[in-house]
Design a protein around this motif. Structure first.
Motif, mmCIF file in Angstrom:
data_model
loop_
_atom_site.group_PDB
_atom_site.id
_atom_site.type_symbol
_atom_site.label_atom_id
_atom_site.label_comp_id
_atom_site.label_asym_id
_atom_site.label_seq_id
_atom_site.Cartn_x
_atom_site.Cartn_y
_atom_site.Cartn_z
ATOM 1 N N LEU A 121 -6.657 21.263 -16.137
ATOM 2 C CA LEU A 121 -6.300 22.573 -16.922
ATOM 3 C C LEU A 121 -5.376 23.380 -16.279
ATOM 4 N N GLY A 122 -4.065 23.723 -17.017
ATOM 5 C CA GLY A 122 -3.095 24.658 -16.603
ATOM 6 C C GLY A 122 -3.484 26.141 -16.726
ATOM 7 N N VAL A 123 -2.352 26.739 -16.443
ATOM 8 C CA VAL A 123 -2.339 28.246 -16.729
ATOM 9 C C VAL A 123 -1.768 28.497 -18.038
ATOM 10 N N ASN A 124 -1.794 29.545 -18.802
ATOM 11 C CA ASN A 124 -0.956 29.860 -20.022
ATOM 12 C C ASN A 124 0.659 29.509 -19.813
ATOM 13 N N GLY A 125 1.119 28.941 -20.743
ATOM 14 C CA GLY A 125 2.347 28.579 -20.820
ATOM 15 C C GLY A 125 2.556 27.324 -20.231
ATOM 16 N N ALA A 126 1.587 26.487 -19.658
ATOM 17 C CA ALA A 126 2.028 25.294 -18.900
ATOM 18 C C ALA A 126 2.906 24.376 -19.582
ATOM 19 N N VAL A 127 2.292 24.023 -20.976
ATOM 20 C CA VAL A 127 2.971 23.122 -21.763
ATOM 21 C C VAL A 127 3.474 23.600 -23.071
ATOM 22 N N THR A 128 3.088 24.825 -23.489
ATOM 23 C CA THR A 128 3.695 25.397 -24.713
ATOM 24 C C THR A 128 5.099 25.184 -24.935
ATOM 25 N N HIS A 129 5.851 25.175 -23.938
ATOM 26 C CA HIS A 129 7.398 24.983 -24.017
ATOM 27 C C HIS A 129 7.878 23.805 -24.451
ATOM 28 N N LEU A 130 6.846 22.775 -24.326
ATOM 29 C CA LEU A 130 7.066 21.279 -24.847
ATOM 30 C C LEU A 130 6.774 21.171 -26.477
ATOM 31 N N PHE A 131 6.617 22.240 -27.079
ATOM 32 C CA PHE A 131 6.085 22.169 -28.592
ATOM 33 C C PHE A 131 6.934 23.249 -29.266
ATOM 34 N N ASP A 132 6.866 22.972 -30.651
ATOM 35 C CA ASP A 132 7.624 24.022 -31.739
ATOM 36 C C ASP A 132 6.366 24.676 -32.289
ATOM 37 N N ASN A 133 6.306 25.713 -32.523
ATOM 38 C CA ASN A 133 5.299 26.540 -33.366
ATOM 39 C C ASN A 133 5.864 26.762 -34.739
ATOM 40 N N LEU A 134 5.278 25.802 -35.556
ATOM 41 C CA LEU A 134 5.783 25.655 -36.965
ATOM 42 C C LEU A 134 4.664 26.016 -38.032
ATOM 43 N N ALA A 174 6.668 29.605 -37.598
ATOM 44 C CA ALA A 174 5.458 29.990 -37.517
ATOM 45 C C ALA A 174 5.312 31.484 -38.396
ATOM 46 N N THR A 175 6.341 32.352 -38.057
ATOM 47 C CA THR A 175 6.531 33.683 -38.429
ATOM 48 C C THR A 175 6.712 33.763 -39.824
ATOM 49 N N ALA A 176 7.212 32.819 -40.590
ATOM 50 C CA ALA A 176 7.515 32.675 -42.086
ATOM 51 C C ALA A 176 6.060 32.158 -42.746
ATOM 52 N N GLU A 186 3.049 31.606 -55.941
ATOM 53 C CA GLU A 186 3.813 32.174 -57.089
ATOM 54 C C GLU A 186 4.544 31.147 -57.911
ATOM 55 N N ASN A 187 4.858 30.014 -57.500
ATOM 56 C CA ASN A 187 5.538 28.845 -58.314
ATOM 57 C C ASN A 187 4.566 27.865 -58.544
ATOM 58 N N GLY A 188 3.283 28.007 -58.755
ATOM 59 C CA GLY A 188 2.228 27.119 -59.090
ATOM 60 C C GLY A 188 1.972 25.948 -58.267
ATOM 61 N N ILE A 189 2.191 26.168 -56.837
ATOM 62 C CA ILE A 189 1.776 24.847 -55.868
ATOM 63 C C ILE A 189 0.283 25.518 -55.557
ATOM 64 N N GLU A 190 -0.613 24.577 -55.647
ATOM 65 C CA GLU A 190 -1.911 24.690 -55.605
ATOM 66 C C GLU A 190 -2.620 23.612 -54.611
ATOM 67 N N ALA A 191 -2.371 22.394 -54.880
ATOM 68 C CA ALA A 191 -3.102 21.197 -54.236
ATOM 69 C C ALA A 191 -2.368 21.131 -52.791
ATOM 70 N N PHE A 192 -2.472 21.831 -51.996
ATOM 71 C CA PHE A 192 -2.071 21.561 -50.654
ATOM 72 C C PHE A 192 -2.519 20.312 -49.638
ATOM 73 N N GLN A 193 -1.816 19.645 -49.306
ATOM 74 C CA GLN A 193 -2.378 18.701 -48.453
ATOM 75 C C GLN A 193 -2.683 19.177 -47.032
ATOM 76 N N MET A 194 -1.597 20.157 -46.848
ATOM 77 C CA MET A 194 -1.671 20.854 -45.426
ATOM 78 C C MET A 194 -0.929 22.168 -45.786
ATOM 79 N N ALA A 195 -1.498 23.014 -45.258
ATOM 80 C CA ALA A 195 -1.004 24.448 -45.155
ATOM 81 C C ALA A 195 -1.219 25.245 -43.979
ATOM 82 N N GLU A 196 -0.738 24.966 -42.861
ATOM 83 C CA GLU A 196 -1.086 25.668 -41.633
ATOM 84 C C GLU A 196 0.074 25.867 -40.767
ATOM 85 N N ILE A 197 -0.244 26.637 -39.683
ATOM 86 C CA ILE A 197 0.555 26.693 -38.667
ATOM 87 C C ILE A 197 0.131 25.794 -37.468
#
Length: 238
Positions: A121-134, A174-176, A186-197
Motif C-alpha cells: 500500500l502506497g501514499v496518495n499519488g503513488a500511482v495515479t500519475h499512471l492513469f487518466d481520469n476520464l 472527468a470534469t466534463a 437531452e438528445n434521447g440517450i437513455e439505455a447506457f451500458q456505461m456512464a461513469e467517471i
C-alpha cells in the motif's frame, strides 16, 4: 489503447453473495448522493448519475428505491470517500476507491489485501500519475457521427467518440461528465451500458505465472471488502 475492455466491465453477479456485495455498494453510493443533495434525481445530478450507474449494472429498482428512502429518513450514517493506492503483484498499479463509515476498518482490510498477495500500500499519488481520469459513456442507437456533432454543437469537452463492439463510446475529461451526460440525456440517450467517471491506465502490463495468480487473488479479496466501491488497475486480464 484497448479501451474496450473497460467498457465491457461485467457486474459481480456470478453468485448470490457477489450480487449482495454489488447491491450494497450501489445502494451506499445512491444513499450518499441523496443524503447530501436531496432525493429528487431531477434536481440532484449526482443522484441521477448514481441511479443510471445502478441500472447499467442491472441492480433491481427496489434496491435503488430503498436507498433513496433511507436517505430521506432520520438515518445519520456518516460515510467518507477515501482513495487508496499501491503496487500489487508483479509491480501492478492499483487504485481502490472506498466509501466507509469506519475508516480504521477500511484501511485495515485494504492493506490486508495488499500484504497477503505480496503487494504494498502506497501514499496518495503513488500511482495515479499512471492513469487518466476520464468520463466514459457507452450506449447504442446512434452513430459516432451523430454523437460527435451533437456534443460539438453543445460545446462539450470531449477526447474521443468511437465505435466499439456495436456501441458508441464517448471519452471525455472527468470534469466534463455532467455537461456530456446532460447533452446525451437531452438528445434521447437513455439505455447506457456505461456512464461513469473511471481511471484508465496509460499503459497496461501482462502478468504470468505466480504473479498472475496472486493478482487474481488480490482482486477476489478486494471484491469481498464491503467498503470497496471501485478498483482500477493496469493489468491485462484474461
Amino acid at each position: 489503447m484497448g479501451r474496450a475492455f473497460e467498457v465491457r466491465k461485467q457486474s459481480m453477479a456470478a453468485t448470490a453473495a457477489k450480487k449482495a456485495v454489488l447491491y450494497n455498494r450501489v445502494a451506499r453510493e445512491i444513499y450518499l448522493a441523496a443524503r447530501e443533495s436531496g432525493a429528487d434525481p431531477n434536481a440532484n445530478l449526482a443522484l441521477r448519475n448514481a441511479i443510471d450507474k445502478a441500472k447499467s449494472k442491472q441492480v433491481p429498482r427496489d434496491v435503488i428505491d430503498r436507498a433513496i428512502k433511507k436517505a430521506s429518513g432520520n438515518d445519520n450514517e456518516n460515510y467518507q470517500a477515501i482513495r487508496y493506492e499501491g503496487y500489487g503483484p508483479g509491480g501492478s498499479a492499483i487504485i481502490i476507491d472506498t466509501l466507509t463509515n469506519n475508516v480504521n476498518r477500511a484501511i485495515a482490510e485494504v492493506r490486508n489485501c495488499f500484504t497477503k498477495t505480496g503487494g504494498k500500500l502506497g501514499v496518495n499519488g503513488a500511482v495515479t500519475h499512471l492513469f487518466d481520469n476520464l468520463a466514459v459513456f457507452a450506449f447504442e442507437g446512434k452513430t459516432v457521427e451523430e454523437i460527435f456533432e451533437l456534443l460539438l454543437l453543445a460545446n462539450c469537452d470531449v477526447n474521443d467518440v468511437v465505435a466499439e463492439d456495436g456501441q458508441v463510446v464517448v471519452y471525455a475529461p472527468a470534469t466534463a461528465f455532467n455537461s456530456v451526460k446532460k447533452t446525451l440525456d437531452e438528445n434521447g440517450i437513455e439505455a447506457f451500458q456505461m456512464a461513469e467517471i473511471t481511471m484508465l491506465p496509460y499503459e497496461r502490463i501482462t502478468l504470468q505465472g505466480e504473479d498472475a495468480e496472486r493478482f487474481e487473488k488480490m482482486l477476489n479479496m478486494l471484491d469481498e471488502v464491503d467498503d470497496v466501491q471501485e478498483v482500477y488497475h493496469n493489468v491485462v486480464v484474461g
